[in-house]
Design an enzyme around this catalytic site. Sequence first.
Site, PDB file in Angstrom:
ATOM      1  N   ARG A  15       0.846  -1.200   0.000  1.00 44.01           N
ATOM      2  CA  ARG A  15       0.000   0.000   0.000  1.00 44.01           C
ATOM      3  C   ARG A  15       0.888   1.259   0.000  1.00 44.01           C
ATOM      4  NH1 ARG A  15      -3.509  -1.460   5.182  1.00 44.01           N
ATOM      5  NH2 ARG A  15      -1.523  -2.405   5.694  1.00 44.01           N
ATOM      6  N   LYS A  75       2.364   1.742   7.207  1.00 42.94           N
ATOM      7  CA  LYS A  75       2.830   0.935   8.341  1.00 42.94           C
ATOM      8  C   LYS A  75       3.780   1.737   9.217  1.00 42.94           C
ATOM      9  CE  LYS A  75       1.813  -2.830   8.851  1.00 42.94           C
ATOM     10  NZ  LYS A  75       0.581  -3.345   9.501  1.00 42.94           N
ATOM     11  N   TYR A  94      -0.117   4.029  10.765  1.00 45.06           N
ATOM     12  CA  TYR A  94      -0.373   3.003  11.790  1.00 45.06           C
ATOM     13  C   TYR A  94       0.920   2.809  12.575  1.00 45.06           C
ATOM     14  CZ  TYR A  94      -4.619   1.408   9.305  1.00 45.06           C
ATOM     15  OH  TYR A  94      -5.862   1.328   8.719  1.00 45.06           O
ATOM     16  N   HIS A  96       0.746   0.902  16.140  1.00 47.58           N
ATOM     17  CA  HIS A  96       0.562  -0.274  17.027  1.00 47.58           C
ATOM     18  C   HIS A  96       1.720  -0.373  18.021  1.00 47.58           C
ATOM     19  CE1 HIS A  96      -2.938  -1.630  14.805  1.00 47.58           C
ATOM     20  NE2 HIS A  96      -2.269  -1.420  13.687  1.00 47.58           N
ATOM     21  N   GLU A 118      -4.542   4.085  14.337  1.00 43.47           N
ATOM     22  CA  GLU A 118      -5.394   3.098  15.012  1.00 43.47           C
ATOM     23  C   GLU A 118      -6.077   3.639  16.268  1.00 43.47           C
ATOM     24  OE1 GLU A 118      -2.108   2.792  14.618  1.00 43.47           O
ATOM     25  OE2 GLU A 118      -1.147   2.363  16.534  1.00 43.47           O
ATOM     26  N   ASP A 270      -4.730 -11.513  13.897  1.00 44.93           N
ATOM     27  CA  ASP A 270      -3.854 -10.408  14.311  1.00 44.93           C
ATOM     28  C   ASP A 270      -3.997 -10.098  15.796  1.00 44.93           C
ATOM     29  OD1 ASP A 270      -6.413  -9.365  13.999  1.00 44.93           O
ATOM     30  OD2 ASP A 270      -5.717  -7.423  13.281  1.00 44.93           O
TER      31      ASP A 270
HETATM   32  N1  LIG Z   1      -6.270 -10.489   9.475  1.00 42.12           N
HETATM   33  C1  LIG Z   1      -6.442  -9.266   8.996  1.00 42.12           C
HETATM   34  O1  LIG Z   1      -5.856  -8.891   7.988  1.00 42.12           O
HETATM   35  C2  LIG Z   1      -7.373  -8.320   9.693  1.00 42.12           C
HETATM   36  C3  LIG Z   1      -7.780  -7.133   9.048  1.00 42.12           C
HETATM   37  C4  LIG Z   1      -8.718  -6.303   9.712  1.00 42.12           C
HETATM   38  C5  LIG Z   1      -9.191  -6.672  10.973  1.00 42.12           C
HETATM   39  N2  LIG Z   1      -8.740  -7.836  11.558  1.00 42.12           N
HETATM   40  C6  LIG Z   1      -9.218  -8.300  12.878  1.00 42.12           C
HETATM   41  O2  LIG Z   1     -10.536  -8.826  12.770  1.00 42.12           O
HETATM   42  C7  LIG Z   1     -11.103  -8.829  14.078  1.00 42.12           C
HETATM   43  C8  LIG Z   1     -12.517  -8.257  14.026  1.00 42.12           C
HETATM   44  O3  LIG Z   1     -12.440  -6.862  13.718  1.00 42.12           O
HETATM   45  P1  LIG Z   1     -13.748  -5.962  13.612  1.00 42.12           P
HETATM   46  O4  LIG Z   1     -13.320  -4.664  13.045  1.00 42.12           O
HETATM   47  O5  LIG Z   1     -14.843  -6.698  12.949  1.00 42.12           O
HETATM   48  O6  LIG Z   1     -14.109  -5.775  15.159  1.00 42.12           O
HETATM   49  P2  LIG Z   1     -15.495  -5.289  15.762  1.00 42.12           P
HETATM   50  O7  LIG Z   1     -15.214  -4.761  17.117  1.00 42.12           O
HETATM   51  O8  LIG Z   1     -16.220  -4.448  14.771  1.00 42.12           O
HETATM   52  O9  LIG Z   1     -16.350  -6.650  15.914  1.00 42.12           O
HETATM   53  C9  LIG Z   1     -16.043  -7.663  16.816  1.00 42.12           C
HETATM   54  C10 LIG Z   1     -17.330  -8.376  17.194  1.00 42.12           C
HETATM   55  O10 LIG Z   1     -16.995  -9.544  17.961  1.00 42.12           O
HETATM   56  C11 LIG Z   1     -18.065  -9.731  18.864  1.00 42.12           C
HETATM   57  N3  LIG Z   1     -17.690 -10.711  19.871  1.00 42.12           N
HETATM   58  C12 LIG Z   1     -16.942 -10.558  20.995  1.00 42.12           C
HETATM   59  N4  LIG Z   1     -16.848 -11.734  21.643  1.00 42.12           N
HETATM   60  C13 LIG Z   1     -17.542 -12.654  20.926  1.00 42.12           C
HETATM   61  C14 LIG Z   1     -17.812 -14.051  21.054  1.00 42.12           C
HETATM   62  N5  LIG Z   1     -17.348 -14.752  22.100  1.00 42.12           N
HETATM   63  N6  LIG Z   1     -18.545 -14.658  20.108  1.00 42.12           N
HETATM   64  C15 LIG Z   1     -19.029 -13.969  19.038  1.00 42.12           C
HETATM   65  N7  LIG Z   1     -18.814 -12.650  18.859  1.00 42.12           N
HETATM   66  C16 LIG Z   1     -18.081 -12.008  19.785  1.00 42.12           C
HETATM   67  C17 LIG Z   1     -18.344  -8.329  19.363  1.00 42.12           C
HETATM   68  O11 LIG Z   1     -19.600  -8.254  20.015  1.00 42.12           O
HETATM   69  C18 LIG Z   1     -18.263  -7.522  18.072  1.00 42.12           C
HETATM   70  O12 LIG Z   1     -19.538  -7.397  17.453  1.00 42.12           O
HETATM   71  C19 LIG Z   1     -10.137  -8.007  14.944  1.00 42.12           C
HETATM   72  O13 LIG Z   1      -9.310  -8.894  15.676  1.00 42.12           O
HETATM   73  C20 LIG Z   1      -9.331  -7.244  13.935  1.00 42.12           C
HETATM   74  O14 LIG Z   1      -8.064  -6.876  14.439  1.00 42.12           O
HETATM   75  C21 LIG Z   1      -7.841  -8.635  10.939  1.00 42.12           C
END
Ligand SMILES: NC(=O)c1ccc[n+]([C@@H]2O[C@H](COP(=O)([O-])OP(=O)(O)OC[C@H]3O[C@@H](n4cnc5c(N)ncnc54)[C@H](O)[C@@H]3O)[C@@H](O)[C@H]2O)c1
Length: 362
Positions: A15, A75, A94, A96, A118, A270
């Site tokens: 990016r 980053k 970002y 972190h 973030e 992550d």
């Molecule tokens: N791998 C990647 O490239 C990448 C990219 C973006 C985000 N992410 C990750 O994805 C994850 C989700 O991000 P998001 O923006 O959707 O977060 P978010 O806060 O919008 O949503 C998280 C949801 O999880 C729910 N939750 C909590 N505990 C739970 C459980 N035990 N069972 C079911 N649901 C539960 C919450 O109520 C909430 O609605 C984060 O860890 C974020 O860092 C990863």
Amino acid sequence: MIIGVPKEIKNNENRVGLTPAGVKEIIMRGHQVYVQQSAGLNSGFPDEAYLSAGANLLPTIEEVYAVAEMIVKVKEPIASEYPLIRENQLLFTYFHFASDENLTKAMIASKAVCLAYETVEKPDGSLPLLIPMSEVAGRMATQEGTRFLEKPQGGKGILLGGVPGVKPAKVLVLGGGIVGFNAAKMAAGLGAEVIIADISLPRLRWLNENLPANVKTLYSSSHNIEGELRDTDLVIGAVLIPGAKAPYVLTKEMIPLLKKGSVLVDVAIDQGGCFETSHATTHANPVYEINGVIHYCVANIPGAVPHTSTLALTNATLPYVITLANEGWEKACEMDHGLRLGLNIVKGKIVYQAVAEAFGWA
Ligand SMILES: NC(=O)c1ccc[n+]([C@@H]2O[C@H](COP(=O)([O-])OP(=O)(O)OC[C@H]3O[C@@H](n4cnc5c(N)ncnc54)[C@H](O)[C@@H]3O)[C@@H](O)[C@H]2O)c1
């Protein structure tokens, strides 16, 4: 203000901090933008596009850091960039910090102003500079999960939407936040039978109202998840408890409930992953198998689609970049409390409590 856009040098980061369209908007407001040569190439933005937008091109990263009052990137700086960062220089990217003590110490030593994407907030507490990447990752989770369900990729050989006379695949999305909503929406659009689970009843109500009829909501509990796994083809993990390691919503004991060739996509990797059997993978080697179940656990999913990700990220950052350039960081942060929350380190001092606490320096 003089704004610098260096090329990202972190491994596999394609990016770039500003698009040519963003550069044009900034220059129209009387600022100067210096872009490192080929910085936008991997996102699909050639040097000529930046030149046409009015940017100046510089051949080396050293020159970009030397000239810029504000650096806009993606980053966190890596070790080779630390010596290039100058006292009082504004870095908008970002960071972190809590997961990188060396970076934190280097930025304190630099006496620069570190404004972290973030931790910028909106008045409702949402994180406007994280949301676009969750939207990309959620949509990609379905796309990649669908790909690995294909037989040549090791999957069950099942088409997500089925065809007339043949049932569609079943997709279980765990966590109904930004990632989960976008994953479910894509799976539903492809015609799958989708279940989305969350522990927040208000969120389940919202999902119920805003997703199509082929998505059903479910309260997230071990009992309910176990009950769904036997006939599920694709599970997408999208759980987040802010600031904490992700809980295991799918344990290793549950894996044998899934049929061979089923696919798990753990987007929450992550934050440590929300499946007990997950470990981080890369785009070069994205999957591994346990009990015949394919695990996809890429920690930077948006990196696979840098063109879309760069556009999505810069749509969100550009208004802040413009305010910072117009007003300077002190006045801009005074005007917008949510932007002020992005300040993590200012001229040698940590100003974001969670970062200090992460290292026991509070
Ligand atoms: N791998 C990647 O490239 C990448 C990219 C973006 C985000 N992410 C990750 O994805 C994850 C989700 O991000 P998001 O923006 O959707 O977060 P978010 O806060 O919008 O949503 C998280 C949801 O999880 C729910 N939750 C909590 N505990 C739970 C459980 N035990 N069972 C079911 N649901 C539960 C919450 O109520 C909430 O609605 C984060 O860890 C974020 O860092 C990863």
